[in-house]
Design an enzyme around this catalytic site. Structure first.
Site, PDB file in Angstrom:
ATOM      1  N   ASN A  58       0.869  -1.179   0.000  1.00  0.00           N
ATOM      2  CA  ASN A  58       0.000   0.000   0.000  1.00  0.00           C
ATOM      3  C   ASN A  58       0.904   1.227   0.000  1.00  0.00           C
ATOM      4  OD1 ASN A  58      -1.710   2.106   0.600  1.00  0.00           O
ATOM      5  ND2 ASN A  58      -2.208   1.406   2.683  1.00  0.00           N
ATOM      6  N   LYS A  87       0.091   4.268  -0.238  1.00  0.00           N
ATOM      7  CA  LYS A  87      -0.538   5.467   0.364  1.00  0.00           C
ATOM      8  C   LYS A  87      -0.293   6.675  -0.554  1.00  0.00           C
ATOM      9  CE  LYS A  87      -0.075   3.292   4.813  1.00  0.00           C
ATOM     10  NZ  LYS A  87      -0.015   3.419   6.260  1.00  0.00           N
ATOM     11  N   HIS A  99      -9.417   1.248   5.009  1.00  0.00           N
ATOM     12  CA  HIS A  99      -8.133   1.415   5.705  1.00  0.00           C
ATOM     13  C   HIS A  99      -8.341   2.362   6.887  1.00  0.00           C
ATOM     14  CE1 HIS A  99      -4.057   2.661   6.601  1.00  0.00           C
ATOM     15  NE2 HIS A  99      -3.664   1.546   6.000  1.00  0.00           N
ATOM     16  N   GLU A 138      -6.760   4.758   7.940  1.00  0.00           N
ATOM     17  CA  GLU A 138      -6.572   6.191   7.641  1.00  0.00           C
ATOM     18  C   GLU A 138      -7.814   6.772   6.982  1.00  0.00           C
ATOM     19  OE1 GLU A 138      -2.835   5.651   5.602  1.00  0.00           O
ATOM     20  OE2 GLU A 138      -1.954   5.050   7.517  1.00  0.00           O
ATOM     21  N   GLU A 171      -5.385  -5.075  10.604  1.00  0.00           N
ATOM     22  CA  GLU A 171      -4.337  -4.080  10.816  1.00  0.00           C
ATOM     23  C   GLU A 171      -4.608  -3.316  12.109  1.00  0.00           C
ATOM     24  OE1 GLU A 171      -2.306  -2.833   6.911  1.00  0.00           O
ATOM     25  OE2 GLU A 171      -4.086  -1.609   7.126  1.00  0.00           O
ATOM     26  N   GLY A 203       2.658   2.067  10.780  1.00  0.00           N
ATOM     27  CA  GLY A 203       3.658   3.124  10.663  1.00  0.00           C
ATOM     28  C   GLY A 203       4.412   3.431  11.941  1.00  0.00           C
ATOM     29  N   SER A 258       3.405  -2.326  10.241  1.00  0.00           N
ATOM     30  CA  SER A 258       4.851  -2.398  10.489  1.00  0.00           C
ATOM     31  C   SER A 258       5.480  -3.720  10.072  1.00  0.00           C
ATOM     32  CB  SER A 258       5.159  -2.094  11.964  1.00  0.00           C
ATOM     33  OG  SER A 258       4.828  -0.746  12.256  1.00  0.00           O
TER      34      SER A 258
HETATM   35  P1  PGA Z   1       2.883   0.176   7.582  1.00  0.00           P
HETATM   36  O1  PGA Z   1       1.407   0.413   7.032  1.00  0.00           O
HETATM   37  O2  PGA Z   1       3.380  -1.102   6.973  1.00  0.00           O
HETATM   38  O3  PGA Z   1       3.659   1.374   7.123  1.00  0.00           O
HETATM   39  O4  PGA Z   1       2.783   0.080   9.070  1.00  0.00           O
HETATM   40  C1  PGA Z   1       0.524  -0.652   6.847  1.00  0.00           C
HETATM   41  C2  PGA Z   1      -0.766  -0.156   6.246  1.00  0.00           C
HETATM   42  O5  PGA Z   1      -1.182   0.972   6.550  1.00  0.00           O
HETATM   43  O6  PGA Z   1      -1.404  -0.867   5.461  1.00  0.00           O
END
Ligand code: PGA
Length: 250
Positions: free
Chosen positions: A11, A13, A97, A99, A167, A173, A212
């Site tokens: 992803n 983003k 997601h 976010e 997740e 992150g 992560s």
């Molecule tokens: P990350 O994000 O691997 O940077 O923690 C995962 C995600 O948001 O799908």
């Protein structure tokens, strides 16, 4: 026997410009190193879907979007429909997601609408669910994830149109990850609920872990019982790092 091919999906983003096609081509060149039965996917920003899809044509790497509108078309300035993603060359779309849920206030019902739109357009919906740090601290993890799962996944879901991504919001992150035992517990609950709701076909539905995932923890995380692959954010932006995660399936 359930047939769940592992899936490693990146992803990106809101990262990437036209120049990033070169980085993506690094993934395309290197993906021969990844075990043959592992499915690979990259979800770039919408502006790069067509370019990535063109570059990936004939390869084993599928392209996905990061969000879609529930309607096929209409007066929705700035939004992109599932049909448009498919038209641009996407085969899947991430929906719900954290976010999107946080910064765009998307509810489970919104996410379900988007997952339905994905199916209508012939895309795989990657439905994201996961608890916040406060919810985990309050012992509500299983209840929250169960509620999101029930509310976000449409009826009559089929394994070829649905992937779940667990997740934990606090792991995204941050460099933090749940223990293997914690992941196994949540994935076990998810699989149980899918079985109750969808019966035998649920055995072929993939449940990914995300949050992560990096090259140095991929082997451990991907080996956790019930984990059918990974949704990778930051670490998917660099070809070598993404490939190192995918090659954790030795
Ligand atoms: P990350 O994000 O691997 O940077 O923690 C995962 C995600 O948001 O799908």
């Amino acid at each position: 026997m359930p047939s769940r091919r592992p899936l490693v999906a990146g992803n990106w983003k809101m990262h990437g410009l036209k120049a990033s096609v070169a980085q993506f081509e690094g993934i395309l060149r290197g993906c021969t190193r990844v075990r043959g039965d592992v499915d690979l996917m990259v979800c770039p920003p919408a502006t790069l879907i067509a370019a990535f899809a063109a570059a990936a044509e004939g390869s084993r790497v599928a392209i996905g979007g990061q969000d879609c509108h529930a309607e096929p078309s209409g007066a929705h300035t700035g939004d992109i429909s599932a049909e448009m993603l498919a038209d641009a060359g996407a085969r899947a779309v991430i929906v719900g997601h954290s976010e999107r849920r946080t910064y765009h206030r998307e509810t489970d019902a919104d996410v379900r609408g988007k997952a339905l739109a994905a199916r209508r357009a012939g895309l795989v919906a990657i439905v994201c669910i996961g608890e916040t740090q406060a919810e985990r601290a309050a012992g509500q993890t299983l209840a929250v994830v169960e509620r999101q799962l029930a509310g976000s996944v449409p009826d009559r879901a089929q394994p070829d149109h649905l992937v779940i991504a667990y997740e934990p919001v606090w792991a995204i992150g941050t460099g933090l990850t749940p223990t293997a035992t914690d992941i196994e517990e949540v994935h076990g609950m998810i699989r149980e609920r899918l079985a109750t709701r969808f019966g035998r076909p649920s055995e072929d539905m993939r449940v990914l872990y995300g949050g992560s995932v990096k090259s140095d923890n991929a082997r451990e995380l991907l080996a956790v019982g019930g984990v059918d692959g990974a949704l990778v954010g930051g670490a998917s932006l660099k070809a070598e790092e993404f490939l190192a995660i995918a090659t954790a399936y030795a």
